[in-house]
Design an enzyme around this catalytic site. Structure first.
Site, PDB file in Angstrom:
ATOM      1  N   ASN A  10      34.758 -78.450 -62.778  1.00 60.66           N
ATOM      2  CA  ASN A  10      34.747 -76.995 -62.991  1.00 60.66           C
ATOM      3  C   ASN A  10      33.399 -76.443 -63.435  1.00 60.66           C
ATOM      4  OD1 ASN A  10      37.551 -76.597 -62.373  1.00 60.66           O
ATOM      5  ND2 ASN A  10      37.990 -77.641 -64.292  1.00 60.66           N
ATOM      6  N   ARG A  17      32.951 -68.620 -64.265  1.00 58.74           N
ATOM      7  CA  ARG A  17      34.086 -69.092 -65.050  1.00 58.74           C
ATOM      8  C   ARG A  17      33.968 -68.678 -66.524  1.00 58.74           C
ATOM      9  NH1 ARG A  17      34.307 -75.336 -67.070  1.00 58.74           N
ATOM     10  NH2 ARG A  17      36.404 -75.233 -67.911  1.00 58.74           N
ATOM     11  N   TYR A  22      31.411 -69.682 -71.739  1.00 60.81           N
ATOM     12  CA  TYR A  22      30.377 -70.590 -71.212  1.00 60.81           C
ATOM     13  C   TYR A  22      29.046 -69.917 -70.895  1.00 60.81           C
ATOM     14  CZ  TYR A  22      34.313 -73.753 -70.902  1.00 60.81           C
ATOM     15  OH  TYR A  22      35.397 -74.533 -71.219  1.00 60.81           O
ATOM     16  N   ALA A  76      36.733 -81.301 -68.856  1.00 62.96           N
ATOM     17  CA  ALA A  76      38.029 -81.632 -69.468  1.00 62.96           C
ATOM     18  C   ALA A  76      38.301 -83.139 -69.488  1.00 62.96           C
ATOM     19  CB  ALA A  76      39.145 -80.895 -68.736  1.00 62.96           C
ATOM     20  N   GLU A  97      26.403 -86.947 -74.876  1.00 61.36           N
ATOM     21  CA  GLU A  97      27.490 -86.069 -74.420  1.00 61.36           C
ATOM     22  C   GLU A  97      27.131 -84.625 -74.768  1.00 61.36           C
ATOM     23  OE1 GLU A  97      31.154 -87.287 -76.238  1.00 61.36           O
ATOM     24  OE2 GLU A  97      32.184 -85.441 -75.693  1.00 61.36           O
TER      25      GLU A  97
HETATM   26  C1  DQA Z   1      33.280 -78.201 -71.820  1.00 63.53           C
HETATM   27  C2  DQA Z   1      34.440 -78.196 -72.845  1.00 63.53           C
HETATM   28  C3  DQA Z   1      35.702 -78.790 -72.236  1.00 63.53           C
HETATM   29  O1  DQA Z   1      36.762 -78.747 -73.171  1.00 63.53           O
HETATM   30  C4  DQA Z   1      36.115 -78.012 -71.007  1.00 63.53           C
HETATM   31  O2  DQA Z   1      37.244 -78.595 -70.406  1.00 63.53           O
HETATM   32  C5  DQA Z   1      35.003 -77.849 -70.027  1.00 63.53           C
HETATM   33  C6  DQA Z   1      33.679 -77.525 -70.530  1.00 63.53           C
HETATM   34  C7  DQA Z   1      32.027 -77.491 -72.375  1.00 63.53           C
HETATM   35  O3  DQA Z   1      30.961 -77.701 -71.794  1.00 63.53           O
HETATM   36  O4  DQA Z   1      32.110 -76.724 -73.328  1.00 63.53           O
HETATM   37  O5  DQA Z   1      35.210 -77.910 -68.820  1.00 63.53           O
HETATM   38  O6  DQA Z   1      32.939 -79.550 -71.552  1.00 63.53           O
END
Ligand code: DQA
Length: 147
Positions: A10, A17, A22, A76, A97
């Site tokens: 995504n 989105r 974001y 996710a 991460e």
């Molecule tokens: C994410 C946080 C995750 O919980 C979410 O499912 C995403 C984006 C973030 O970059 O804040 O797809 O990884």
């Protein structure tokens, strides 16, 4: 030094989105900023995005043959993919991460990462800047181990 950066599911829809969460930077804007900063740091970067768990695992396996570090936003999958966690653990590359949003200030299920235990650390809540901070961290980590 070489970095493999992986955007999970995504994240190709960034800019479209949930922009309140974001941010408005599009996926291409973010990658442009990452590449520009990597150039300044003299880091060679290859960027991947996939909406498929198995493809992400293949990219991690392949990084073993060329990269010095991994930067990953598993989307996710962060919250439940033991398969991605095992892949990171298997290749033994230092991994960072990244999450654009502050996952700790959102729904309960986002607070837990199954990926974090096999990473050097997490950068969360800084939007696009998080990837640039991760590049700084990756560079310092790799230089420190080669010194
Ligand atoms: C994410 C946080 C995750 O919980 C979410 O499912 C995403 C984006 C973030 O970059 O804040 O797809 O990884």
């Amino acid at each position: 030094m070489k970095v493999c950066l992986i955007h999970g599911p995504n994240l190709n829809l960034l800019g479209i989105r949930e922009t309140d969460i974001y941010g408005k930077d599009s996926f291409d804007d973010i990658n442009r900023k990452i590449k520009q900063y990597a150039g300044q740091l003299e880091v060679e970067i290859r960027i991947f995005q996939s909406n498929h768990e198995g493809e992400i695992i293949d990219v991690i396996h392949d990084a073993r043959n060329w990269a010095d570090a991994l930067i990953i936003n598993p989307g996710a999958y962060t919250h439940y993919s033991y398969a991605i966690r095992d892949a990171i653990s298997a290749v033994r590359l230092p991994a960072i991460e990244v999450h654009l949003s502050n996952v700790h200030a959102r729904e309960e299920f986002r607070r837990h990462s199954v990926i974090s235990p096999v990473t050097v650390g997490q950068i969360v809540g800084f939007g696009t800047m998080g990837y640039l901070l991760a590049l700084d961290a990756a560079k310092q980590l790799v230089e420190r181990t080669h010194r």
